[in-house]
Design a protein around this motif. Sequence first.
Motif, mmCIF file in Angstrom:
data_model
loop_
_atom_site.group_PDB
_atom_site.id
_atom_site.type_symbol
_atom_site.label_atom_id
_atom_site.label_comp_id
_atom_site.label_asym_id
_atom_site.label_seq_id
_atom_site.Cartn_x
_atom_site.Cartn_y
_atom_site.Cartn_z
ATOM 1 N N CYS A 26 98.677 33.801 -12.906
ATOM 2 C CA CYS A 26 99.623 33.724 -11.785
ATOM 3 C C CYS A 26 99.238 32.660 -10.758
ATOM 4 O O CYS A 26 100.110 32.148 -10.053
ATOM 5 N N HIS A 27 97.953 32.329 -10.670
ATOM 6 C CA HIS A 27 97.501 31.311 -9.709
ATOM 7 C C HIS A 27 96.497 30.373 -10.385
ATOM 8 O O HIS A 27 95.341 30.261 -9.943
ATOM 9 N N PRO A 28 96.901 29.681 -11.437
ATOM 10 C CA PRO A 28 95.957 28.869 -12.226
ATOM 11 C C PRO A 28 95.288 27.742 -11.446
ATOM 12 O O PRO A 28 94.139 27.395 -11.726
ATOM 13 N N LEU A 29 95.987 27.166 -10.476
ATOM 14 C CA LEU A 29 95.433 26.041 -9.721
ATOM 15 C C LEU A 29 94.271 26.473 -8.824
ATOM 16 O O LEU A 29 93.411 25.662 -8.474
ATOM 17 N N TYR A 30 94.268 27.739 -8.437
ATOM 18 C CA TYR A 30 93.216 28.231 -7.544
ATOM 19 C C TYR A 30 92.176 29.063 -8.288
ATOM 20 O O TYR A 30 91.300 29.657 -7.649
ATOM 21 N N TYR A 31 92.275 29.092 -9.631
ATOM 22 C CA TYR A 31 91.433 30.009 -10.405
ATOM 23 C C TYR A 31 89.941 29.752 -10.175
ATOM 24 O O TYR A 31 89.187 30.677 -9.872
ATOM 25 N N ASN A 67 84.916 31.940 -8.473
ATOM 26 C CA ASN A 67 83.672 31.166 -8.577
ATOM 27 C C ASN A 67 82.512 32.108 -8.899
ATOM 28 O O ASN A 67 82.643 33.337 -8.861
ATOM 29 N N SER A 68 81.366 31.536 -9.236
ATOM 30 C CA SER A 68 80.233 32.340 -9.693
ATOM 31 C C SER A 68 79.757 33.328 -8.621
ATOM 32 O O SER A 68 79.362 34.457 -8.933
ATOM 33 N N ARG A 69 79.809 32.912 -7.355
ATOM 34 C CA ARG A 69 79.375 33.799 -6.268
ATOM 35 C C ARG A 69 80.305 34.998 -6.160
ATOM 36 O O ARG A 69 79.851 36.145 -6.011
ATOM 37 N N HIS A 70 81.611 34.732 -6.226
ATOM 38 C CA HIS A 70 82.604 35.805 -6.137
ATOM 39 C C HIS A 70 82.451 36.783 -7.307
ATOM 40 O O HIS A 70 82.472 38.003 -7.125
ATOM 41 N N CYS A 71 82.259 36.245 -8.506
ATOM 42 C CA CYS A 71 82.091 37.094 -9.696
ATOM 43 C C CYS A 71 80.832 37.959 -9.572
ATOM 44 O O CYS A 71 80.853 39.147 -9.906
ATOM 45 N N GLY A 72 79.747 37.357 -9.085
ATOM 46 C CA GLY A 72 78.508 38.100 -8.907
ATOM 47 C C GLY A 72 78.652 39.223 -7.889
ATOM 48 O O GLY A 72 78.128 40.325 -8.087
ATOM 49 N N LEU A 73 79.377 38.949 -6.790
ATOM 50 C CA LEU A 73 79.593 39.968 -5.764
ATOM 51 C C LEU A 73 80.437 41.121 -6.290
ATOM 52 O O LEU A 73 80.175 42.287 -5.986
ATOM 53 N N LEU A 74 81.468 40.809 -7.082
ATOM 54 C CA LEU A 74 82.310 41.859 -7.664
ATOM 55 C C LEU A 74 81.493 42.758 -8.595
ATOM 56 O O LEU A 74 81.635 43.983 -8.568
ATOM 57 N N LEU A 75 80.637 42.128 -9.390
ATOM 58 C CA LEU A 75 79.789 42.899 -10.308
ATOM 59 C C LEU A 75 78.786 43.755 -9.536
ATOM 60 O O LEU A 75 78.583 44.937 -9.857
ATOM 61 N N LEU A 76 78.171 43.169 -8.515
ATOM 62 C CA LEU A 76 77.189 43.897 -7.699
ATOM 63 C C LEU A 76 77.839 45.083 -6.993
ATOM 64 O O LEU A 76 77.272 46.191 -6.966
ATOM 65 N N LEU A 77 79.033 44.878 -6.443
ATOM 66 C CA LEU A 77 79.753 45.954 -5.756
ATOM 67 C C LEU A 77 80.080 47.090 -6.725
ATOM 68 O O LEU A 77 79.967 48.266 -6.371
ATOM 69 N N SER A 78 80.448 46.738 -7.954
ATOM 70 C CA SER A 78 80.749 47.756 -8.966
ATOM 71 C C SER A 78 79.516 48.598 -9.268
ATOM 72 O O SER A 78 79.601 49.833 -9.360
ATOM 73 N N TRP A 79 78.363 47.943 -9.412
ATOM 74 C CA TRP A 79 77.114 48.660 -9.682
ATOM 75 C C TRP A 79 76.745 49.576 -8.517
ATOM 76 O O TRP A 79 76.347 50.730 -8.725
#
Length: 301
Positions: free
Chosen positions: A127-132, A137-149
Amino acid sequence: MEPGNHTQVSEFILLGLSEEEELQTFLLGLFLSMYLVTFIGNFLIILATITSSHLHTPMYFFISNLSFVDICFTSTTVPKMLLNIHTHNKAITYQGCLTQMYFFILFAELDVFLLSIMAYDRFVAICHPLYYMVIMNSRHCGLLLLLSWILSALNSLLRSLLVLRLSFCTNLEIPHFFCEVNQVIQLSCSDTLLNIIEMYFATMVMGIIPFTGIVFSYSQIISSILRIASAKGKYKAFSTCGSHLLVVSVFCSTALGVYLSSATTQNSRASAIASVMFTIVTPMLNPFIYSLRNKDIKGAL
């Protein structure tokens, strides 16, 4: 009931899926095979995503984490069940039961969180490929994973501590193949109101909210795909999220089946058999779904 009438528990008895002696060898071979397939399949997914540089993207980062969680999820319950069948000893210590309960809740909730994050990842990609790459980004992905844990660990710790405060009656037989928290609570002679309230609240926060996020993400994805003019473009867009959608469907349908079977029948053994789909079959199917439907993973393997 007065504290003096409570039983100091040293162990529980896991009745398993069947008490028929002639079925034990069959069950041992069946579940050992399923566990090995689950372990090897998910391990190969992790290995492929680590060693192949073109798989170092947010989508495959979350897929490899899902595979790791699935290995841990099945390892929480299946090895103990296999040991009990092999030794003809159905006992599990009180401490072992609490430990199994903690890790089962932890990895079950991590599964739900990862599936919802992966749905969000596909939503942003389509839905938002230009901003993907900016959003995921790696920091955002890491934070999402950390929050899940963190959320999963805190909730599983809270639920385990609430069980720890309970006292139990003389009947310590659990009609299941692992220490399922619902079944353990039902054996208690203490007031379990607080446990039940926490269970409903946790189901709302840790289950319904992520599921709502998955439904919203895929409704937006399907809407975006339908607006694509060319059939080739629609197929390409759908192929990027088809595997994940299939995994979500299998996971949610089996989990829903378990809870519906628990609600509509008093047969605890039937509920235990239904749990096999949720706890063993689904983690085993995930590697096949991703490898068979994903050309990148097939190439890496």
